[in-house]
Design a protein around this motif. Structure first.
Motif, PDB file in Angstrom:
ATOM      1  N   GLU A 125     -60.320  18.049  17.406  1.00 42.05           N
ATOM      2  CA  GLU A 125     -60.664  17.051  16.379  1.00 42.05           C
ATOM      3  C   GLU A 125     -60.924  17.752  15.033  1.00 42.05           C
ATOM      4  OE1 GLU A 125     -61.951  13.694  17.914  1.00 42.05           O
ATOM      5  OE2 GLU A 125     -61.393  13.001  15.914  1.00 42.05           O
ATOM      6  N   LYS A 126     -61.695  18.831  15.127  1.00 38.74           N
ATOM      7  CA  LYS A 126     -62.041  19.620  13.937  1.00 38.74           C
ATOM      8  C   LYS A 126     -60.787  20.245  13.310  1.00 38.74           C
ATOM      9  CE  LYS A 126     -65.376  21.925  11.553  1.00 38.74           C
ATOM     10  NZ  LYS A 126     -65.213  23.391  11.686  1.00 38.74           N
ATOM     11  N   LEU A 127     -59.914  20.773  14.151  1.00 39.57           N
ATOM     12  CA  LEU A 127     -58.671  21.367  13.632  1.00 39.57           C
ATOM     13  C   LEU A 127     -57.840  20.307  12.925  1.00 39.57           C
ATOM     14  CD1 LEU A 127     -57.686  23.689  16.633  1.00 39.57           C
ATOM     15  CD2 LEU A 127     -58.400  24.450  14.356  1.00 39.57           C
ATOM     16  N   GLY A 128     -57.862  19.084  13.478  1.00 39.72           N
ATOM     17  CA  GLY A 128     -57.150  17.979  12.845  1.00 39.72           C
ATOM     18  C   GLY A 128     -57.729  17.680  11.469  1.00 39.72           C
ATOM     19  N   GLU A 129     -59.068  17.618  11.398  1.00 37.29           N
ATOM     20  CA  GLU A 129     -59.740  17.356  10.104  1.00 37.29           C
ATOM     21  C   GLU A 129     -59.427  18.451   9.086  1.00 37.29           C
ATOM     22  OE1 GLU A 129     -63.827  17.081  11.227  1.00 37.29           O
ATOM     23  OE2 GLU A 129     -63.515  15.144  12.216  1.00 37.29           O
ATOM     24  N   GLU A 130     -59.388  19.684   9.587  1.00 35.73           N
ATOM     25  CA  GLU A 130     -59.108  20.829   8.701  1.00 35.73           C
ATOM     26  C   GLU A 130     -57.640  20.912   8.295  1.00 35.73           C
ATOM     27  OE1 GLU A 130     -60.154  24.445  10.769  1.00 35.73           O
ATOM     28  OE2 GLU A 130     -62.207  23.779  11.087  1.00 35.73           O
ATOM     29  N   PHE A 135     -48.900  24.243  14.184  1.00 35.66           N
ATOM     30  CA  PHE A 135     -48.790  25.478  14.967  1.00 35.66           C
ATOM     31  C   PHE A 135     -47.342  25.629  15.424  1.00 35.66           C
ATOM     32  CE2 PHE A 135     -53.254  24.433  15.090  1.00 35.66           C
ATOM     33  CZ  PHE A 135     -53.838  25.671  14.884  1.00 35.66           C
ATOM     34  N   ASP A 136     -46.925  26.871  15.573  1.00 37.89           N
ATOM     35  CA  ASP A 136     -45.544  27.159  15.981  1.00 37.89           C
ATOM     36  C   ASP A 136     -45.415  27.212  17.502  1.00 37.89           C
ATOM     37  OD1 ASP A 136     -44.915  27.642  13.194  1.00 37.89           O
ATOM     38  OD2 ASP A 136     -46.024  29.526  13.432  1.00 37.89           O
ATOM     39  N   LEU A 137     -46.516  27.601  18.159  1.00 40.68           N
ATOM     40  CA  LEU A 137     -46.542  27.715  19.623  1.00 40.68           C
ATOM     41  C   LEU A 137     -47.908  27.234  20.089  1.00 40.68           C
ATOM     42  CD1 LEU A 137     -45.545  28.812  22.424  1.00 40.68           C
ATOM     43  CD2 LEU A 137     -46.479  31.035  21.746  1.00 40.68           C
ATOM     44  N   ILE A 138     -47.942  26.399  21.130  1.00 41.87           N
ATOM     45  CA  ILE A 138     -49.198  25.884  21.671  1.00 41.87           C
ATOM     46  C   ILE A 138     -49.197  26.144  23.171  1.00 41.87           C
ATOM     47  CG2 ILE A 138     -50.663  23.829  21.955  1.00 41.87           C
ATOM     48  CD1 ILE A 138     -49.347  22.685  19.390  1.00 41.87           C
ATOM     49  N   PHE A 139     -50.217  26.882  23.626  1.00 46.77           N
ATOM     50  CA  PHE A 139     -50.326  27.249  25.053  1.00 46.77           C
ATOM     51  C   PHE A 139     -51.530  26.523  25.635  1.00 46.77           C
ATOM     52  CE2 PHE A 139     -51.816  30.600  28.249  1.00 46.77           C
ATOM     53  CZ  PHE A 139     -50.921  30.191  29.234  1.00 46.77           C
ATOM     54  N   ILE A 140     -51.283  25.633  26.581  1.00 47.82           N
ATOM     55  CA  ILE A 140     -52.339  24.803  27.173  1.00 47.82           C
ATOM     56  C   ILE A 140     -52.682  25.347  28.560  1.00 47.82           C
ATOM     57  CG2 ILE A 140     -52.983  22.472  27.912  1.00 47.82           C
ATOM     58  CD1 ILE A 140     -51.082  21.382  25.751  1.00 47.82           C
ATOM     59  N   ASP A 141     -53.938  25.822  28.714  1.00 47.84           N
ATOM     60  CA  ASP A 141     -54.335  26.528  29.944  1.00 47.84           C
ATOM     61  C   ASP A 141     -55.842  26.376  30.157  1.00 47.84           C
ATOM     62  OD1 ASP A 141     -54.169  28.145  32.190  1.00 47.84           O
ATOM     63  OD2 ASP A 141     -54.203  30.024  31.050  1.00 47.84           O
ATOM     64  N   ARG A 156     -49.940  16.156  17.567  1.00 51.84           N
ATOM     65  CA  ARG A 156     -50.468  15.954  16.204  1.00 51.84           C
ATOM     66  C   ARG A 156     -50.488  17.248  15.404  1.00 51.84           C
ATOM     67  NH1 ARG A 156     -55.735  12.803  18.250  1.00 51.84           N
ATOM     68  NH2 ARG A 156     -54.744  10.807  18.687  1.00 51.84           N
ATOM     69  N   LEU A 157     -50.624  18.367  16.114  1.00 50.44           N
ATOM     70  CA  LEU A 157     -50.763  19.666  15.448  1.00 50.44           C
ATOM     71  C   LEU A 157     -49.446  20.439  15.452  1.00 50.44           C
ATOM     72  CD1 LEU A 157     -54.256  20.588  16.957  1.00 50.44           C
ATOM     73  CD2 LEU A 157     -53.795  19.978  14.564  1.00 50.44           C
ATOM     74  N   ALA A 158     -48.365  19.738  15.780  1.00 52.01           N
ATOM     75  CA  ALA A 158     -47.050  20.381  15.894  1.00 52.01           C
ATOM     76  C   ALA A 158     -46.147  19.987  14.728  1.00 52.01           C
ATOM     77  CB  ALA A 158     -46.397  19.982  17.212  1.00 52.01           C
TER      78      ALA A 158
END
Ligand code: SAH
Ligand code: DHB
Ligand code: MG
Length: 225
Positions: A125-130, A135-141, A156-158
């Protein structure tokens, strides 16, 4: 124990010995994680190298990771970045984050890692506000039951061309059990329904065996539109 794990581990060791140069710094990260009592669920060395190659194959400069643990995967990605690149990595547990920060310092990547402690959904949420994206690569783990929420944030961040990778989507094959009551299995299934239902995404899944057992990655690229 999964049948065949012994040969999978031996082949992992063969491939590591053949392909990966000696890397005392990365070995020390795993040693510190074990000595600190973190669960042994870091990516394997060969998987770490896979993440390193993906960073370079997609020319990533900004990487987002959800689920830091002791930072082993983070360091693989951070080291692969060009000068000025950064990994933003999200971790809930203070204890894990403290170990990760020590590891970043020893590995010499502290200046390219932005570790944010707290619930990943709050950090996102904070990253969205900022307006921290794209991002070029997103690793979900991280916690698998939240995979779908993480994927919504990932979109949203892509930008078109962003690569999204999810770890642990096969779970010893349990991913095919539609009625599973294991929330992590349902979280793995959520990745397939998300990647399979959005025209904007082209995706695949790779089953893996090795020293970590039988699991796999799903990966997608975000299209235009
Ligand atoms: N990527 C790491 C492994 C991550 S393990 C590696 O390969 O080295 C998953 C991590 O997600 C754990 O450290 C766990 O504490 C963290 N996690 C679990 N739930 C979370 C949440 N809601 N928000 C942020 N992190 C979470
Ligand atoms: C688990 C989580 C992981 O991220 C992983 O790579 C392996 C296992 C787990 O929660 O069991
Ligand atoms: Mg994992």
């Amino acid at each position: 124990m999964t049948a065949g794990k012994n040969i999978w581990t031996q082949v992992d060791h063969y491939a590591e010995a053949s392909l990966l140069p000696a890397d005392p710094a990365m070995d020390a990260v795993l040693e510190r994680n074990r000595a600190s009592g973190l669960p042994a669920i870091d990516v394997s060395p060969l998987q770490g190298k896979f993440l390193d190659l993906v960073v370079r194959m997609c020319g990533a400069r900004r990487v987002l990771e959800i689920g830091t643990l002791g930072g082993y995967s983070t360091i693989w990605m951070a080291r692969a970045l060009p000068a000025g690149g950064t990994v933003v990595t999200l971790e809930l547990e203070e204890r894990h984050a403290a170990v990760a920060n020590q590891n970043f310092a020893t590995a010499g990547v502290s200046d390219r890692v932005d570790l944010r402690v707290g619930l990943a959904l709050s950090s996102l949420e904070k990253l969205g506000e900022e307006e921290a994206g794209p991002f070029d690569l997103i690793f979900i783990d991280a916690d698998k039951p939240n995979n779908e929420r993480y994927l919504i944030w990932a979109m949203r961040l892509a930008r078109p061309g962003t690569v999204i990778i999810c770890d642990n989507v096969i779970r010893d094959g349990a991913v095919i059990e539609a009625e599973s009551r294991d929330a992590s299995v349902q979280g793995a299934r959520d990745v397939f329904s998300f990647f399979g239902s959005r025209g904007k995404l082209e995706a695949t899944a790779l089953q893996t065996v090795g020293e970590k057992g039988y699991d796999g990655f799903a990966m997608a690229i975000v299209g235009e539109g």
